[in-house]
Design a protein around this motif. Structure first.
Motif, PDB file in Angstrom:
ATOM      1  N   VAL A  12      30.732 -45.167  34.972  1.00 39.28           N
ATOM      2  CA  VAL A  12      29.445 -44.534  35.051  1.00 39.28           C
ATOM      3  C   VAL A  12      29.547 -43.003  34.823  1.00 39.28           C
ATOM      4  CG1 VAL A  12      29.938 -44.001  37.676  1.00 39.28           C
ATOM      5  CG2 VAL A  12      27.859 -44.211  36.828  1.00 39.28           C
ATOM      6  N   GLN A  13      28.618 -42.312  34.426  1.00 38.12           N
ATOM      7  CA  GLN A  13      28.801 -40.943  34.120  1.00 38.12           C
ATOM      8  C   GLN A  13      28.550 -40.071  35.534  1.00 38.12           C
ATOM      9  OE1 GLN A  13      25.287 -40.107  31.259  1.00 38.12           O
ATOM     10  NE2 GLN A  13      26.802 -40.577  29.589  1.00 38.12           N
ATOM     11  N   PRO A  14      29.137 -38.955  35.335  1.00 39.05           N
ATOM     12  CA  PRO A  14      28.982 -38.061  36.754  1.00 39.05           C
ATOM     13  C   PRO A  14      27.545 -37.926  37.153  1.00 39.05           C
ATOM     14  CG  PRO A  14      30.559 -37.142  35.235  1.00 39.05           C
ATOM     15  CD  PRO A  14      30.184 -38.201  34.369  1.00 39.05           C
ATOM     16  N   LEU A  85      28.080 -39.615  42.062  1.00 30.62           N
ATOM     17  CA  LEU A  85      29.606 -39.835  41.746  1.00 30.62           C
ATOM     18  C   LEU A  85      30.302 -38.653  40.851  1.00 30.62           C
ATOM     19  CD1 LEU A  85      29.567 -43.496  41.036  1.00 30.62           C
ATOM     20  CD2 LEU A  85      30.811 -42.427  42.734  1.00 30.62           C
ATOM     21  N   ARG A  86      31.405 -38.205  41.257  1.00 32.10           N
ATOM     22  CA  ARG A  86      32.269 -37.180  40.546  1.00 32.10           C
ATOM     23  C   ARG A  86      33.489 -37.702  39.907  1.00 32.10           C
ATOM     24  NH1 ARG A  86      32.175 -33.910  46.141  1.00 32.10           N
ATOM     25  NH2 ARG A  86      30.215 -33.351  46.403  1.00 32.10           N
ATOM     26  N   ASP A  89      36.144 -39.199  41.865  1.00 35.89           N
ATOM     27  CA  ASP A  89      35.988 -40.557  42.723  1.00 35.89           C
ATOM     28  C   ASP A  89      36.716 -41.583  41.883  1.00 35.89           C
ATOM     29  OD1 ASP A  89      32.498 -39.266  43.427  1.00 35.89           O
ATOM     30  OD2 ASP A  89      34.298 -39.349  44.847  1.00 35.89           O
ATOM     31  N   THR A  90      36.855 -41.430  40.781  1.00 40.98           N
ATOM     32  CA  THR A  90      37.810 -42.465  39.822  1.00 40.98           C
ATOM     33  C   THR A  90      39.070 -43.029  40.636  1.00 40.98           C
ATOM     34  OG1 THR A  90      37.024 -41.480  37.847  1.00 40.98           O
ATOM     35  CG2 THR A  90      39.067 -42.983  37.878  1.00 40.98           C
ATOM     36  N   THR A 112      35.408 -45.869  37.689  1.00 43.22           N
ATOM     37  CA  THR A 112      35.735 -44.711  36.549  1.00 43.22           C
ATOM     38  C   THR A 112      34.352 -43.924  36.472  1.00 43.22           C
ATOM     39  OG1 THR A 112      37.364 -46.228  35.452  1.00 43.22           O
ATOM     40  CG2 THR A 112      36.563 -44.080  34.353  1.00 43.22           C
ATOM     41  N   VAL A 113      34.487 -42.776  36.754  1.00 45.76           N
ATOM     42  CA  VAL A 113      33.511 -41.763  36.479  1.00 45.76           C
ATOM     43  C   VAL A 113      33.863 -40.719  35.521  1.00 45.76           C
ATOM     44  CG1 VAL A 113      31.825 -39.973  37.598  1.00 45.76           C
ATOM     45  CG2 VAL A 113      33.018 -41.974  39.074  1.00 45.76           C
ATOM     46  N   SER A 114      33.280 -40.715  34.341  1.00 45.52           N
ATOM     47  CA  SER A 114      33.785 -40.147  33.145  1.00 45.52           C
ATOM     48  C   SER A 114      32.458 -40.013  32.257  1.00 45.52           C
ATOM     49  CB  SER A 114      34.621 -40.668  32.451  1.00 45.52           C
ATOM     50  OG  SER A 114      35.126 -40.109  31.267  1.00 45.52           O
TER      51      SER A 114
END
Length: 115
Positions: A12-14, A85-86, A89-90, A112-114
């Motif tokens: 997911v994206q930030p 999400l940040r 948080d990954t 995964t947050v990226s």
């Protein structure tokens, strides 16, 4: 043998959201507490959120106001709604359940947050 199976992880994206679910092989009300932990590469496993049988909740400071733990009585799951999400948080997120004698763990789901 108690089984806990996590689902809902992904990329997911930030600023995005994910909802994790933990399905238990016996009633979620048979446990004193259930919760979510996470482990990032090179770091120790840490508590994210927990909920007792009496509905008391506990959150890590880093997720307060962004994550919510809840129960679904129909599906017999414990869920973790994760908003805003940040990248930090990954981690691999693990479901945990405790009764008076034992500590049970799921196999984990990757978040995964990226960008």
């Amino acid at each position: 043998q108690v089984q806990l199976v996590e689902s809902g992880g992904g990329l997911v994206q930030p600023g995005g959201s994910l909802r994790l679910s933990c399905a238990a092989s016996r009633s979620i009300y048979s446990f004193n507490a259930m919760g979510w932990y996470r482990q990032a590469p090179g770091k120790q496993r840490e508590l994210v959120a927990a909920r007792t049988l009496g509905s008391l909740t506990n959150y890590a400071d880093s997720v307060k106001g962004r994550f919510t733990i809840s129960r679904d009585n129909v599906k017999n799951t414990v869920n973790l709604q994760m908003n805003n999400l940040r990248p930090e948080d990954t981690a691999v997120y693990y479901c945990n359940a405790r009764d008076g004698e034992n500590d049970y763990w799921g196999r984990g789901t990757q978040v995964t947050v990226s960008s």
